[in-house]
Enzyme design. Structure first.
Site, mmCIF file in Angstrom:
data_model
loop_
_atom_site.group_PDB
_atom_site.id
_atom_site.type_symbol
_atom_site.label_atom_id
_atom_site.label_comp_id
_atom_site.label_asym_id
_atom_site.label_seq_id
_atom_site.Cartn_x
_atom_site.Cartn_y
_atom_site.Cartn_z
ATOM 1 N N THR A 162 0.804 -1.223 0.000
ATOM 2 C CA THR A 162 0.000 0.000 0.000
ATOM 3 C C THR A 162 0.836 1.272 0.000
ATOM 4 O OG1 THR A 162 -0.141 -0.191 2.412
ATOM 5 C CG2 THR A 162 -1.973 -1.077 1.130
ATOM 6 N N HIS A 210 6.692 0.012 7.147
ATOM 7 C CA HIS A 210 6.693 0.839 8.342
ATOM 8 C C HIS A 210 6.904 -0.032 9.575
ATOM 9 C CE1 HIS A 210 2.616 -0.584 9.074
ATOM 10 N NE2 HIS A 210 2.204 -0.078 7.911
ATOM 11 N N HIS A 253 5.072 -3.342 10.095
ATOM 12 C CA HIS A 253 5.641 -4.472 9.358
ATOM 13 C C HIS A 253 6.903 -5.001 10.044
ATOM 14 C CE1 HIS A 253 3.774 -2.163 5.806
ATOM 15 N NE2 HIS A 253 3.052 -3.254 5.942
ATOM 16 N N LYS A 290 -10.014 -0.127 9.149
ATOM 17 C CA LYS A 290 -10.250 1.104 8.404
ATOM 18 C C LYS A 290 -11.716 1.518 8.530
ATOM 19 C CE LYS A 290 -6.104 1.578 6.817
ATOM 20 N NZ LYS A 290 -5.265 2.721 7.208
ATOM 21 N N ARG A 303 -10.025 1.938 1.379
ATOM 22 C CA ARG A 303 -8.661 2.377 1.084
ATOM 23 C C ARG A 303 -8.594 3.002 -0.311
ATOM 24 N NH1 ARG A 303 -4.589 -0.267 4.312
ATOM 25 N NH2 ARG A 303 -5.528 -1.693 5.797
ATOM 26 N N GLN A 342 -7.519 -13.610 0.483
ATOM 27 C CA GLN A 342 -6.433 -13.958 1.406
ATOM 28 C C GLN A 342 -6.510 -15.431 1.794
ATOM 29 O OE1 GLN A 342 -5.575 -11.231 4.612
ATOM 30 N NE2 GLN A 342 -4.700 -12.847 5.896
ATOM 31 N N ASP A 389 -4.919 -8.331 14.186
ATOM 32 C CA ASP A 389 -6.067 -7.812 13.447
ATOM 33 C C ASP A 389 -6.385 -8.664 12.213
ATOM 34 O OD1 ASP A 389 -3.750 -7.092 12.122
ATOM 35 O OD2 ASP A 389 -4.340 -5.010 11.781
ATOM 36 N N LYS A 423 -2.021 2.516 19.113
ATOM 37 C CA LYS A 423 -1.071 1.941 18.167
ATOM 38 C C LYS A 423 0.209 2.762 18.117
ATOM 39 C CE LYS A 423 -2.615 -0.100 14.466
ATOM 40 N NZ LYS A 423 -3.143 -0.408 13.096
ATOM 41 N N LYS A 444 3.299 6.016 15.099
ATOM 42 C CA LYS A 444 2.769 7.217 14.466
ATOM 43 C C LYS A 444 3.553 8.432 14.960
ATOM 44 C CE LYS A 444 -0.655 5.500 12.050
ATOM 45 N NZ LYS A 444 -0.668 5.587 10.576
ATOM 46 N N THR A 445 3.973 9.291 14.028
ATOM 47 C CA THR A 445 4.686 10.513 14.374
ATOM 48 C C THR A 445 3.874 11.695 13.833
ATOM 49 O OG1 THR A 445 5.954 10.691 12.321
ATOM 50 C CG2 THR A 445 6.846 9.248 14.024
#
Length: 403
Positions: A40, A45, A48, A82, A86, A171, A192, A227, A230-231
């Site tokens: 994506t 990140h 992962h 989500k 997406r 999947q 998740d 979570k 995140k910045t």
């Protein structure tokens, strides 16, 4: 200590379909397992990263990982977690992102020989004719059962598109395909992904009459359940062009006291006995642990040289708010300055320390900004830039602005 015991002791395992069978396989056989990564973005990140650490840990224990790049599933989009559909990416964008993933993964997992494998699910999913897929695969799925899955349930009120509804089936088919072609027996993923993994386990049983297994891992969250990764600039990326090694280091150096030991257990290869001996530490005693966490993770992602540079820069900055070449830096153009000066609010926005003038004003008025060690309290203040200045935001964020 067996690899299964190590996973449990580190708190990595969230859920399993058949605990006894999985423990037996991981401790006594060489098992082929897979983890899927939807392409994506053009970089992995930190979410992962946890999966890559698990892949590496199991490979070191003698198992064979398959990294599945979702060049097919990314065309549809996973609705999990989500609130809206997406963004749709083109096949060309997805292929580019998958290639970026492949290069990054090779730093963590040994893909030489038959030690591991990278596959793309577009190679088989995109070859299916729709009616054949419905007849051959869709017939095994109950809509009623699918709607009870958390990934769909949370979206029903806001709206779930039909294209996303196909994701679980796709999947699940990946697991069946990899079982047939690679002898893959276990699918791993973040917690998740539990519903999607169960779909694959059930499909293999129905079609092949064979047992395969699923196991999910703890999501990387703070003690409050928020979570991590995140910045202010968005995700914490593994690509140094998107998140610099210094910024990556600083993120982990600044984790909360309640989270540092858990991050050490989940993400590093520091012996578990050594980490457990740190659990009695508190307050300032945890600072060396945070520094160790930041160094270990930066070394894994960016190499020891970059980790050492980030460590040295952080120590310089924290000890004396001194300049460092390795500090995040924004170079201002001549157009940004008037007589060598720039307004503090504009400076904060230019440096990415505030998303807007309004937020910058709030930071200044609340006493959260210093320039070269001097606190700024007037939102109208002009900052003179001779060569460079060091801006401090809060207690831990430092940034250099130069001309």
């Amino acid at each position: 200590m067996t690899v299964f015991e190590e996973l449990k002791r580190r708190g990595l395992i969230a859920q399993m379909t058949h605990e006894d069978k999985i423990e037996e396989l991981l401790n006594n056989e060489k098992v082929t397992f897979y983890i899927g990564f939807d392409a994506t973005a053009d970089s992995l990140h930190v979410g992962h990263f946890l999966q890559l650490v698990v892949m590496k840990r199991l490979q070191m224990a003698g198992h064979r990982p398959i990294a599945l790049l979702g060049t097919g599933t990314t065309l549809v989009g996973d609705p999990t977690g989500k609130t809206d559909m997406r963004p749709m990416l083109t096949k060309e964008q997805i292929a580019h992102n998958a290639e970026c993933f492949r290069r990054q993964m090779s730093k963590f997992v040994d893909f030489s020989g038959d030690n591991a494998k990278i596959v793309k699910n577009g190679d088989w999913l995109c070859e299916f004719k729709y009616l054949d897929f419905l007849r051959d695969v869709g017939k095994f799925f109950s809509v009623n059962k699918m709607l009870t899955a958390e990934c769909f349930k949370s979206r029903l009120e806001r709206g779930l598109s039909f294209i996303e509804f196909n994701y679980m089936i796709m999947q699940s088919y990946d697991f069946l395909h990899l079982y047939r072609t690679e002898g893959c027996k276990i699918e791993l993923g973040g917690d998740d992904q539990w519903s999607n993994i169960l779909g694959g386990v059930d499909l293999v049983r129905r079609v092949e009459g064979e047992e395969v297994y699923g196991m999910t891992f703890t999501l990387l969250t703070t003690k409050e359940g928020k979570k991590m990764g995140k910045t202010e600039k968005g995700a914490l990326w593994l690509d140094p062009e998107k998140t610099t090694p210094y910024e990556f280091f600083q993120y982990w150096r600044n984790v909360g006291d309640d989270d540092v030991i858990n991050c050490m257990k989940l993400l590093t290869f520091v012996p578990i006995e050594e980490i457990e001996s740190m659990e009695t530490l508190s307050g300032a005693q945890l600072n060396p642990v945070k520094e160790r966490l930041a160094f270990e993770l930066t070394k894994m992602v960016h190499g020891e040289e970059e980790a050492q540079k980030a460590l040295d820069a952080a120590r310089q900055v924290f000890s004396a708010a001194a300049n460092s070449d390795d500090m995040p830096t924004t170079v201002l153009s001549g157009e940004d300055l008037v007589n060598g000066e720039i307004g503090i609010l504009t400076l904060l926005v230019k440096c990415g320390l505030a998303p807007s003038n309004g937020e910058a004003r709030r930071l200044v008025q609340q006493g959260g900004i210093s320039v070269d060690g001097e606190k700024i309290s007037d939102p109208k203040e002009m900052v003179k830039i001779d060569d460079f200045v060091v801006i401090k935001k809060g207690k831990k964020v430092f940034h250099k602005a130069s001309r």
